[in-house]
Design an enzyme around this catalytic site. Structure first.
Site, mmCIF file in Angstrom:
data_model
loop_
_atom_site.group_PDB
_atom_site.id
_atom_site.type_symbol
_atom_site.label_atom_id
_atom_site.label_comp_id
_atom_site.label_asym_id
_atom_site.label_seq_id
_atom_site.Cartn_x
_atom_site.Cartn_y
_atom_site.Cartn_z
ATOM 1 N N ASP A 174 -9.506 2.956 2.599
ATOM 2 C CA ASP A 174 -9.403 2.440 3.969
ATOM 3 C C ASP A 174 -9.727 3.534 4.982
ATOM 4 O O ASP A 174 -10.234 3.251 6.073
ATOM 5 C CB ASP A 174 -7.982 1.931 4.254
ATOM 6 N N ASN A 225 -5.006 1.990 -1.403
ATOM 7 C CA ASN A 225 -5.542 0.619 -1.469
ATOM 8 C C ASN A 225 -6.407 0.407 -2.708
ATOM 9 O O ASN A 225 -6.895 -0.702 -2.919
ATOM 10 C CB ASN A 225 -6.354 0.283 -0.214
ATOM 11 N N LYS A 272 0.807 -1.230 0.000
ATOM 12 C CA LYS A 272 0.000 0.000 0.000
ATOM 13 C C LYS A 272 0.838 1.278 0.000
ATOM 14 O O LYS A 272 0.393 2.300 -0.515
ATOM 15 C CB LYS A 272 -0.933 0.010 1.209
HETATM 16 P P1 NAP Z 1 1.788 -3.611 6.031
HETATM 17 O O1 NAP Z 1 1.797 -2.369 5.204
HETATM 18 O O2 NAP Z 1 2.682 -4.738 5.673
HETATM 19 O O3 NAP Z 1 2.095 -3.144 7.542
HETATM 20 C C1 NAP Z 1 2.055 -4.078 8.590
HETATM 21 C C2 NAP Z 1 2.605 -3.430 9.865
HETATM 22 O O4 NAP Z 1 2.539 -4.388 10.909
HETATM 23 C C3 NAP Z 1 4.059 -2.993 9.779
HETATM 24 O O5 NAP Z 1 4.263 -1.866 10.590
HETATM 25 C C4 NAP Z 1 4.789 -4.219 10.342
HETATM 26 O O6 NAP Z 1 6.047 -3.933 10.881
HETATM 27 C C5 NAP Z 1 3.849 -4.603 11.450
HETATM 28 N N1 NAP Z 1 4.020 -5.996 11.834
HETATM 29 C C6 NAP Z 1 3.999 -7.082 11.019
HETATM 30 N N2 NAP Z 1 4.198 -8.194 11.754
HETATM 31 C C7 NAP Z 1 4.369 -7.781 13.040
HETATM 32 C C8 NAP Z 1 4.635 -8.471 14.258
HETATM 33 N N3 NAP Z 1 4.746 -9.806 14.307
HETATM 34 N N4 NAP Z 1 4.744 -7.732 15.389
HETATM 35 C C9 NAP Z 1 4.641 -6.373 15.353
HETATM 36 N N5 NAP Z 1 4.400 -5.680 14.221
HETATM 37 C C10 NAP Z 1 4.263 -6.379 13.089
HETATM 38 O O7 NAP Z 1 0.310 -4.232 6.098
HETATM 39 P P2 NAP Z 1 -1.087 -3.436 6.074
HETATM 40 O O8 NAP Z 1 -1.548 -3.304 4.684
HETATM 41 O O9 NAP Z 1 -0.900 -2.228 6.901
HETATM 42 O O10 NAP Z 1 -2.073 -4.490 6.767
HETATM 43 C C11 NAP Z 1 -1.983 -4.796 8.162
HETATM 44 C C12 NAP Z 1 -3.170 -5.674 8.556
HETATM 45 O O11 NAP Z 1 -4.394 -4.926 8.468
HETATM 46 C C13 NAP Z 1 -3.372 -6.911 7.672
HETATM 47 O O12 NAP Z 1 -3.780 -7.989 8.483
HETATM 48 C C14 NAP Z 1 -4.514 -6.505 6.751
HETATM 49 O O13 NAP Z 1 -5.261 -7.622 6.292
HETATM 50 C C15 NAP Z 1 -5.351 -5.656 7.698
HETATM 51 N N6 NAP Z 1 -6.207 -4.698 6.997
HETATM 52 C C16 NAP Z 1 -7.560 -4.857 7.104
HETATM 53 C C17 NAP Z 1 -8.400 -3.954 6.480
HETATM 54 C C18 NAP Z 1 -9.877 -4.104 6.629
HETATM 55 O O14 NAP Z 1 -10.612 -3.580 5.791
HETATM 56 N N7 NAP Z 1 -10.348 -4.757 7.673
HETATM 57 C C19 NAP Z 1 -7.874 -2.908 5.729
HETATM 58 C C20 NAP Z 1 -6.498 -2.775 5.654
HETATM 59 C C21 NAP Z 1 -5.676 -3.687 6.286
HETATM 60 P P3 NAP Z 1 7.393 -4.138 10.009
HETATM 61 O O15 NAP Z 1 7.399 -3.003 9.019
HETATM 62 O O16 NAP Z 1 8.463 -4.077 11.010
HETATM 63 O O17 NAP Z 1 7.256 -5.475 9.322
#
Ligand code: NAP
Length: 289
Positions: free
Chosen positions: A108, A92, A71
């Site tokens: 989002d 997104n 994203k």
């Molecule tokens: P992203 O851009 O990859 O960001 C993920 C974040 O979480 C990063 O800051 C990452 O840190 C951190 N992280 C990953 N694994 C971790 C762990 N084990 N412990 C602590 N921090 C951790 O992903 P995203 O697009 O933001 O999505 C994140 C989540 O939100 C996903 O599960 C996605 O499905 C969900 N989401 C849901 C919706 C909805 O409509 N419900 C919308 C958007 C996203 P690092 O950079 O250090 O890896």
């Protein structure tokens, strides 16, 4: 299954994508509105993202959703950023203008805000904690800034990512105090005990790691607090169950999924989204018989 030649195509671009409910939800929306459109989930690795976006445009796709982990990176690969994407530095939703320009949006932000409103949660003036500093965290922070939250504490295991996010948000939303803190147990417990709203914007707890929670101890949560878990697969994550155990109010990720998807549907098709049909498709409402 035959896909007739006049079918308009939309893709989901992410890694992983197998868990996503968007294909089912958007297919139900196209069907409910009688549109000959199809939605394909495509696993795209980070090193292939540039070629994937160019390829979808060349292939005549009408649009795309962009998900974890692309994203933020996708913002560098488009012709134009809508203010919704520019203000939070993440996108997104892409709209392909008949093979010409690629415009990036962030639905989002609206999806997060609508999910809060649907659950009767007012974010104005609250002290919020956002876990994670990726694309979803950026959307949550922008929504909280727009809604007038008093303080937003961003906690991430990469401090420079949390600080960069906060620096951008301070410029966009000067009325909200954004602070970055490390994602360590001591800082987490102290921040959670003071927070009125806790947002999980990490993938921790997502299938197949259902036993994990970004909050290690339910005692760090409390009654009266609101816990918003963006993870929607499974719908009742470990964090959601811990929050319920602590007496907190819960907003699950499915509500946001539907509302961000509805906004994207409207950008692609120009047609009002069938929100009820989308809720039924993801199991938020019982299916009609
Ligand atoms: P992203 O851009 O990859 O960001 C993920 C974040 O979480 C990063 O800051 C990452 O840190 C951190 N992280 C990953 N694994 C971790 C762990 N084990 N412990 C602590 N921090 C951790 O992903 P995203 O697009 O933001 O999505 C994140 C989540 O939100 C996903 O599960 C996605 O499905 C969900 N989401 C849901 C919706 C909805 O409509 N419900 C919308 C958007 C996203 P690092 O950079 O250090 O890896």
């Amino acid at each position: 299954m035959e896909i007739p030649p006049d079918t308009r195509l939309v893709a989901l671009v992410g890694d992983p994508v197998a868990h996503s409910l968007s294909p089912r939800m958007q297919a139900a929306a196209f069907q409910a509105r009688g549109l000959r459109w199809a939605y394909l989930a495509l696993r795209v690795r980070s090193q292939d993202l540039r070629e994937a976006v160019a390829g979808l445009r060349a292939l005549g796709f009408a649009g795309a959703n962009v998900t974890i982990p692309h994203k933020v990176a996708v913002c560098e690969l488009v012709d134009e950023l809508d203010p919704s994407a520019r203000r939070c530095g993440a996108a997104n939703t892409l709209v392909f203008d008949r093979g010409r320009r690629v415009v990036a949006f962030n639905t989002d932000v609206a999806g997060f805000a609508r999910a809060l409103a649907e659950h009767g949660v007012a974010a104005g003036g609250v002290n919020a904690v956002v876990l994670g500093a990726g694309g979803a965290a950026r959307a949550a922070c922008a929504a909280l800034g727009q809604l007038g939250s008093r303080r937003v504490t961003v906690m991430a295991r990469r401090p420079q990512a949390a600080e960069a996010l906060c620096a951008q948000m301070r410029g966009e939303f000067p009325g909200t105090a954004f602070q970055a803190l490390p994602f360590d147990p001591g800082a987490l417990e102290a921040a959670l005990r003071q927070a009125e709203l806790v947002v999980n914007a990490t993938p921790v707890g997502m299938h197949p790691h259902e036993q994990e929670s970004p909050v290690p101890d339910a005692a760090w949560l409390r009654a009266g607090q609101v816990v918003f878990d963006m993870v929607y697969n499974p719908p009742r994550t470990r964090l959601v169950r811990m929050a319920e155990q602590a007496g907190a109010r819960v907003v699950g990720g499915l509500s946001m999924l539907v509302h961000q998807g509805a906004a994207a549907f409207e950008l692609w098709t120009g047609v009002e989204a069938p929100v009820e049909a989308m809720k039924q498709a993801v199991g938020l409402l019982p299916a009609e018989v």
